[in-house]
Design an enzyme around this catalytic site. Structure first.
Site, PDB file in Angstrom:
ATOM      1  N   GLY A  15      48.343   6.318  96.776  1.00  7.30           N
ATOM      2  CA  GLY A  15      47.530   5.439  95.844  1.00  7.30           C
ATOM      3  C   GLY A  15      46.392   5.629  95.538  1.00  7.30           C
ATOM      4  O   GLY A  15      45.374   6.241  96.562  1.00  7.30           O
ATOM      5  N   ARG A  76      53.168   9.477  94.136  1.00  4.82           N
ATOM      6  CA  ARG A  76      53.635   9.824  95.548  1.00  4.82           C
ATOM      7  C   ARG A  76      54.885  10.686  95.394  1.00  4.82           C
ATOM      8  O   ARG A  76      55.921  10.060  94.754  1.00  4.82           O
ATOM      9  CB  ARG A  76      54.025   8.388  96.168  1.00  4.82           C
ATOM     10  CG  ARG A  76      53.085   7.336  96.323  1.00  4.82           C
ATOM     11  CD  ARG A  76      53.558   6.123  97.045  1.00  4.82           C
ATOM     12  NE  ARG A  76      52.577   4.973  96.766  1.00  4.82           N
ATOM     13  CZ  ARG A  76      51.495   4.791  97.434  1.00  4.82           C
ATOM     14  NH1 ARG A  76      51.042   5.602  98.205  1.00  4.82           N
ATOM     15  NH2 ARG A  76      50.756   3.737  97.301  1.00  4.82           N
ATOM     16  N   ASP A 107      47.669   9.010 104.435  1.00  6.27           N
ATOM     17  CA  ASP A 107      48.198   9.820 105.459  1.00  6.27           C
ATOM     18  C   ASP A 107      49.417  10.521 104.834  1.00  6.27           C
ATOM     19  O   ASP A 107      49.946  11.283 105.456  1.00  6.27           O
ATOM     20  CB  ASP A 107      48.686   8.735 106.602  1.00  6.27           C
ATOM     21  CG  ASP A 107      49.266   7.504 106.006  1.00  6.27           C
ATOM     22  OD1 ASP A 107      49.514   7.529 104.780  1.00  6.27           O
ATOM     23  OD2 ASP A 107      49.551   6.627 106.811  1.00  6.27           O
ATOM     24  N   THR A 130      41.576   6.511 100.154  1.00  8.70           N
ATOM     25  CA  THR A 130      42.485   5.270 100.311  1.00  8.70           C
ATOM     26  C   THR A 130      41.622   3.861 100.562  1.00  8.70           C
ATOM     27  O   THR A 130      40.711   3.995 101.216  1.00  8.70           O
ATOM     28  CB  THR A 130      43.665   5.641 101.501  1.00  8.70           C
ATOM     29  OG1 THR A 130      44.138   4.189 101.436  1.00  8.70           O
ATOM     30  CG2 THR A 130      42.878   5.855 102.885  1.00  8.70           C
ATOM     31  N   ASP A 132      42.843   1.509 102.023  1.00 14.62           N
ATOM     32  CA  ASP A 132      42.953   0.923 103.088  1.00 14.62           C
ATOM     33  C   ASP A 132      42.428   1.158 104.360  1.00 14.62           C
ATOM     34  O   ASP A 132      42.344   0.467 105.470  1.00 14.62           O
ATOM     35  CB  ASP A 132      44.579   1.502 103.737  1.00 14.62           C
ATOM     36  CG  ASP A 132      45.864   0.858 102.622  1.00 14.62           C
ATOM     37  OD1 ASP A 132      45.479  -0.026 101.806  1.00 14.62           O
ATOM     38  OD2 ASP A 132      46.771   1.400 102.442  1.00 14.62           O
ATOM     39  N   ASP A 134      42.776   3.443 106.867  1.00  8.34           N
ATOM     40  CA  ASP A 134      43.645   3.671 107.959  1.00  8.34           C
ATOM     41  C   ASP A 134      43.761   4.947 108.239  1.00  8.34           C
ATOM     42  O   ASP A 134      44.845   5.280 108.469  1.00  8.34           O
ATOM     43  CB  ASP A 134      45.030   2.608 107.466  1.00  8.34           C
ATOM     44  CG  ASP A 134      45.548   3.696 106.508  1.00  8.34           C
ATOM     45  OD1 ASP A 134      44.966   4.237 105.612  1.00  8.34           O
ATOM     46  OD2 ASP A 134      46.988   3.349 106.250  1.00  8.34           O
ATOM     47  N   ARG A 176      49.660  -2.350 103.607  1.00  3.03           N
ATOM     48  CA  ARG A 176      50.935  -2.355 104.155  1.00  3.03           C
ATOM     49  C   ARG A 176      50.893  -2.242 105.802  1.00  3.03           C
ATOM     50  O   ARG A 176      51.939  -2.982 106.544  1.00  3.03           O
ATOM     51  CB  ARG A 176      51.958  -1.002 103.592  1.00  3.03           C
ATOM     52  CG  ARG A 176      52.792  -1.461 102.752  1.00  3.03           C
ATOM     53  CD  ARG A 176      53.651  -0.543 102.408  1.00  3.03           C
ATOM     54  NE  ARG A 176      52.808   0.773 101.987  1.00  3.03           N
ATOM     55  CZ  ARG A 176      53.045   1.518 100.922  1.00  3.03           C
ATOM     56  NH1 ARG A 176      53.915   1.118  99.950  1.00  3.03           N
ATOM     57  NH2 ARG A 176      52.346   2.512 100.623  1.00  3.03           N
TER      58      ARG A 176
END
Ligand code: F6P
Length: 327
Positions: A15, A76, A107, A130, A132, A134, A176
């Site tokens: 992303g 992706r 990741d 990202t 996110d 994360d 997500r």
């Protein structure tokens, strides 16, 4: 094996995130400073397999620090997960005499980099890109701050109309598998509750809280729902709530991909510039298979395997604080 770095390939994968362009710029300019060549690989790992290479000079990255998205595009790649895809990528790199890679992504990007780097003994450095946030090994990822500002701006706007119409809004934000966007934007936006994948969501507890709010004369409000919440998306949760507690008139807003675009914030531009610069220096200092991040204002290198194995823990104190402050 220690390789003499001369030609770096750079790609963005997964992303997209605001600040990726600032990172590409920093990689290119630092490499040029050290007399290295840089090749931009288009469309993430797909471009490696399809030989989509472009030469990047210092002037190729002019006027992009302020732009969202990624000038070399992202994807992706399913093919890069296969042995044939990896072999093609390796052959193309060899033919183009690219001797190292800097990959910018999350990741999924580092999972691919980890496997490829080990299989072909190929030097790779990762940059955390990202929205996110994360990844383990950095306090903040490139793009997170900008996404947060976008979300908070949206919450503020929705709050205006929520108040005017006495409505309860369920706002779904990206994430997500992680609630980092939800948690910080929820605090900054003064949300009544924040539902994230890291904690179990009990609809009855949420209703209990809403009943309390209603009794205390709160006639409008905002509930932030991370898209990966275990109780469902914002539409599902809104329905579950209204089935049992009908006092509030509800509406749902799913913010979606608006969170991924836009001009990067100052924080993201500086982070991306710093990490891009450090990534080139890391390659020259013979570092491999690591993600470069920043923790407590210090540059840290985390092996890919660690960065993807677990992401940083959600700060439970912040969640508790958000609940207290929303009384
Ligand atoms: O990984 C970043 C992210 O924006 C997630 O928050 C979200 O779940 C996902 O990407 C959406 O992916 P896509 O753009 O492929 O639909």
């Amino acid at each position: 094996m220690i390789k003499n770095i001369k030609k770096i390939g750079v790609l963005t994968s997964g992303g997209d995130a605001p600040g990726m362009n600032a990172a590409i710029r920093a990689v290119v300019r630092t490499a040029v400073y050290y007399n290295l060549e840089v090749i931009g690989i288009k469309n993430g790992y797909d471009g490696l397999i399809q030989n989509k290479f472009i030469t990047l000079k210092n002037y190729s990255v002019s006027d992009i620090i302020q732009k969202g998205g990624t000038i070399i595009k992202s994807a992706r790649s399913e093919e890069f997960k296969t042995a044939e895809g990896m072999q093609k990528a390796c052959d193309n790199l060899t033919n183009a005499e690219i001797d190292s890679l800097i990959v910018i992504g999350g990741d999924g990007t580092f999972t691919g980099a980890n496997e490829f780097g080990k299989k072909y003994d190929f030097p790779i450095i990762g940059l955390p890109g990202t929205i996110d946030n994360d990844l383990f090994g950095t306090d903040f990822t490139i793009g997170y701050d900008t996404a947060l500002n976008t979300v908070v701006d949206a919450i503020d706007k929705i709050r205006d109309t929520a108040y005017s119409h006495n409505r309860l809004f369920f706002i779904e934000v990206m994430g997500r598998d992680a609630g980092f966007i939800a948690l910080r934007s929820g605090i900054a936006g003064g949300a009544e509750d924040i539902l994230i994948p890291e904690t179990e969501t009990h609809i009855d507890n949420l209703i209990h809280k809403l009943e309390h709010d209603w009794r205390h004369n709160k006639k409008s409000g905002i509930i932030i729902v991370a898209e990966g919440d275990d109780a469902g998306g914002a539409y599902e949760i809104a329905q579950k709530v209204t089935e049992k507690f009908k006092n509030y008139k509800t509406r749902v807003t799913v913010l979606g991909h608006i969170q991924r675009g836009g001009s990067p914030s100052c924080m993201d531009r500086v982070l991306a510039s710093t990490l891009g610069y450090e990534a080139v220096k890391a390659l020259l200092n013979n570092k491999r298979d690591v993600m470069v991040g920043q923790k407590n204002n210090k540059i840290v290198f985390t092996p890919f395997a660690e960065a993807i194995k677990h992401h940083q823990d959600i700060n439970r104190d912040m969640l508790e604080m958000a609940r207290i402050l929303s009384l």
